[in-house]
Motif scaffolding. Structure first.
Motif, PDB file in Angstrom:
ATOM      1  N   GLU A  30       0.843  -1.193   0.000  1.00 51.16           N
ATOM      2  CA  GLU A  30       0.000   0.000   0.000  1.00 51.16           C
ATOM      3  C   GLU A  30       0.873   1.236   0.000  1.00 51.16           C
ATOM      4  N   LEU A  31       0.464   2.228  -0.783  1.00 53.03           N
ATOM      5  CA  LEU A  31       1.142   3.517  -0.811  1.00 53.03           C
ATOM      6  C   LEU A  31       0.516   4.386   0.267  1.00 53.03           C
ATOM      7  N   LEU A  32       1.327   4.819   1.223  1.00 54.81           N
ATOM      8  CA  LEU A  32       0.828   5.618   2.345  1.00 54.81           C
ATOM      9  C   LEU A  32       1.054   7.114   2.142  1.00 54.81           C
ATOM     10  N   GLY A  33       2.124   7.475   1.447  1.00 56.05           N
ATOM     11  CA  GLY A  33       2.427   8.890   1.244  1.00 56.05           C
ATOM     12  C   GLY A  33       3.678   9.053   0.411  1.00 56.05           C
ATOM     13  N   TRP A  34       4.087  10.294   0.213  1.00 57.55           N
ATOM     14  CA  TRP A  34       5.273  10.584  -0.576  1.00 57.55           C
ATOM     15  C   TRP A  34       5.848  11.912  -0.147  1.00 57.55           C
ATOM     16  N   ARG A  35       7.100  12.137  -0.536  1.00 56.61           N
ATOM     17  CA  ARG A  35       7.774  13.412  -0.268  1.00 56.61           C
ATOM     18  C   ARG A  35       8.895  13.578  -1.269  1.00 56.61           C
ATOM     19  N   PHE A  36       9.361  14.796  -1.385  1.00 56.35           N
ATOM     20  CA  PHE A  36      10.486  15.116  -2.251  1.00 56.35           C
ATOM     21  C   PHE A  36      11.659  15.502  -1.364  1.00 56.35           C
ATOM     22  N   ASP A  37      12.821  14.904  -1.625  1.00 55.41           N
ATOM     23  CA  ASP A  37      13.985  15.249  -0.819  1.00 55.41           C
ATOM     24  C   ASP A  37      14.615  16.547  -1.314  1.00 55.41           C
ATOM     25  N   GLU A  38      15.715  16.951  -0.699  1.00 55.05           N
ATOM     26  CA  GLU A  38      16.358  18.221  -1.025  1.00 55.05           C
ATOM     27  C   GLU A  38      16.814  18.279  -2.482  1.00 55.05           C
ATOM     28  N   ALA A  39      17.137  17.126  -3.060  1.00 55.36           N
ATOM     29  CA  ALA A  39      17.592  17.073  -4.452  1.00 55.36           C
ATOM     30  C   ALA A  39      16.425  17.032  -5.438  1.00 55.36           C
ATOM     31  N   GLY A  40      15.185  16.932  -4.938  1.00 62.80           N
ATOM     32  CA  GLY A  40      14.013  16.896  -5.803  1.00 62.80           C
ATOM     33  C   GLY A  40      13.549  15.496  -6.164  1.00 62.80           C
ATOM     34  N   ALA A  41      14.212  14.473  -5.644  1.00 57.29           N
ATOM     35  CA  ALA A  41      13.804  13.094  -5.919  1.00 57.29           C
ATOM     36  C   ALA A  41      12.587  12.728  -5.061  1.00 57.29           C
ATOM     37  N   CYS A  42      11.698  11.956  -5.651  1.00 54.48           N
ATOM     38  CA  CYS A  42      10.488  11.546  -4.934  1.00 54.48           C
ATOM     39  C   CYS A  42      10.757  10.260  -4.167  1.00 54.48           C
ATOM     40  N   ARG A  43      10.397  10.244  -2.909  1.00 54.22           N
ATOM     41  CA  ARG A  43      10.460   9.057  -2.055  1.00 54.22           C
ATOM     42  C   ARG A  43       9.031   8.727  -1.645  1.00 54.22           C
ATOM     43  N   VAL A  44       8.717   7.441  -1.541  1.00 59.57           N
ATOM     44  CA  VAL A  44       7.361   7.020  -1.200  1.00 59.57           C
ATOM     45  C   VAL A  44       7.375   6.212   0.087  1.00 59.57           C
ATOM     46  N   ARG A  45       6.307   6.393   0.869  1.00 58.21           N
ATOM     47  CA  ARG A  45       6.128   5.630   2.114  1.00 58.21           C
ATOM     48  C   ARG A  45       5.195   4.477   1.782  1.00 58.21           C
ATOM     49  N   VAL A  46       5.675   3.246   1.983  1.00 60.10           N
ATOM     50  CA  VAL A  46       4.900   2.065   1.619  1.00 60.10           C
ATOM     51  C   VAL A  46       4.784   1.125   2.812  1.00 60.10           C
ATOM     52  N   ARG A  47       3.779   0.261   2.702  1.00 60.32           N
ATOM     53  CA  ARG A  47       3.593  -0.791   3.703  1.00 60.32           C
ATOM     54  C   ARG A  47       3.346  -2.088   2.937  1.00 60.32           C
ATOM     55  N   CYS A  48       4.066  -3.144   3.311  1.00 56.88           N
ATOM     56  CA  CYS A  48       3.852  -4.441   2.675  1.00 56.88           C
ATOM     57  C   CYS A  48       4.271  -5.548   3.629  1.00 56.88           C
ATOM     58  N   VAL A  49       3.881  -6.765   3.312  1.00 57.56           N
ATOM     59  CA  VAL A  49       4.221  -7.937   4.117  1.00 57.56           C
ATOM     60  C   VAL A  49       5.307  -8.710   3.383  1.00 57.56           C
ATOM     61  N   VAL A  50       6.451  -8.865   4.045  1.00 59.65           N
ATOM     62  CA  VAL A  50       7.585  -9.606   3.496  1.00 59.65           C
ATOM     63  C   VAL A  50       7.993 -10.645   4.527  1.00 59.65           C
ATOM     64  N   GLY A  51       8.016 -11.903   4.122  1.00 57.69           N
ATOM     65  CA  GLY A  51       8.419 -12.967   5.045  1.00 57.69           C
ATOM     66  C   GLY A  51       7.479 -13.110   6.228  1.00 57.69           C
ATOM     67  N   GLY A  52       6.213 -12.795   6.018  1.00 56.34           N
ATOM     68  CA  GLY A  52       5.232 -12.927   7.099  1.00 56.34           C
ATOM     69  C   GLY A  52       5.213 -11.747   8.056  1.00 56.34           C
ATOM     70  N   LEU A  53       6.089 -10.773   7.862  1.00 55.56           N
ATOM     71  CA  LEU A  53       6.136  -9.596   8.743  1.00 55.56           C
ATOM     72  C   LEU A  53       5.714  -8.355   7.968  1.00 55.56           C
ATOM     73  N   ARG A  54       4.948  -7.497   8.624  1.00 52.86           N
ATOM     74  CA  ARG A  54       4.505  -6.251   7.987  1.00 52.86           C
ATOM     75  C   ARG A  54       5.569  -5.185   8.176  1.00 52.86           C
ATOM     76  N   HIS A  55       5.961  -4.565   7.066  1.00 56.03           N
ATOM     77  CA  HIS A  55       6.996  -3.534   7.085  1.00 56.03           C
ATOM     78  C   HIS A  55       6.419  -2.229   6.549  1.00 56.03           C
ATOM     79  N   THR A  56       6.855  -1.124   7.142  1.00 56.76           N
ATOM     80  CA  THR A  56       6.543   0.209   6.639  1.00 56.76           C
ATOM     81  C   THR A  56       7.871   0.930   6.479  1.00 56.76           C
ATOM     82  N   ALA A  57       8.092   1.482   5.261  1.00 55.95           N
ATOM     83  CA  ALA A  57       9.388   2.107   5.008  1.00 55.95           C
ATOM     84  C   ALA A  57       9.273   3.139   3.901  1.00 55.95           C
ATOM     85  N   TRP A  58      10.301   4.009   3.833  1.00 57.63           N
ATOM     86  CA  TRP A  58      10.464   4.925   2.717  1.00 57.63           C
ATOM     87  C   TRP A  58      11.311   4.228   1.673  1.00 57.63           C
TER      88      TRP A  58
END
Length: 115
Positions: free
Chosen positions: A29-57
């Motif tokens: 799932e896409l939770l949000g996004w932001r642009f860093d100082e260089a203008g690159a887009c980073r996204v905040r996601v949530r997914c299940v990997v190996g049976g564990l739920r992870h949330t990361a940029w």
């Protein structure tokens, strides 16, 4: 001194996506996004990997829309869809049918000059 980075997020439900992790696409799932100082887009996601739920940029390049099953072909209806609609009144495709003179072997120039 570090600059603050604004983050955007969805007001409703998170958007379904697929997230690339270790060379494999996982549903997430896409939770949000932001642009860093260089203008690159980073996204905040949530997914299940190996049976564990992870949330990361992660990088935007590690995100894609979910793949869907190929669409089924439309059911056969037994009618020709290229013809006129059966509920429309018939119409003459050539309403101005008139007998046109045909040129003789002599050529178009002589044909136009003859009365």
């Amino acid at each position: 001194m570090t600059a603050e980075v604004a983050t955007s997020s969805f007001r409703g439900e998170p958007q379904p996506v697929q997230v690339l992790h270790a060379g494999v696409w996982f549903p997430g799932e896409l939770l949000g996004w932001r642009f860093d100082e260089a203008g690159a887009c980073r996204v905040r996601v949530r997914c299940v990997v190996g049976g564990l739920r992870h949330t990361a940029w992660t990088d935007l390049a590690h995100l894609r829309l979910p793949e869907t099953a190929p669409a089924a072909p439309p059911p056969a209806r037994g009618i020709d869809d290229t013809g006129p609609h059966p509920l429309l009144p018939p119409r003459d495709r050539h309403p101005l049918r008139t007998a046109l003179p045909h040129p003789r072997r002599a050529g178009l120039v002589e044909w136009l000059a003859t009365p």
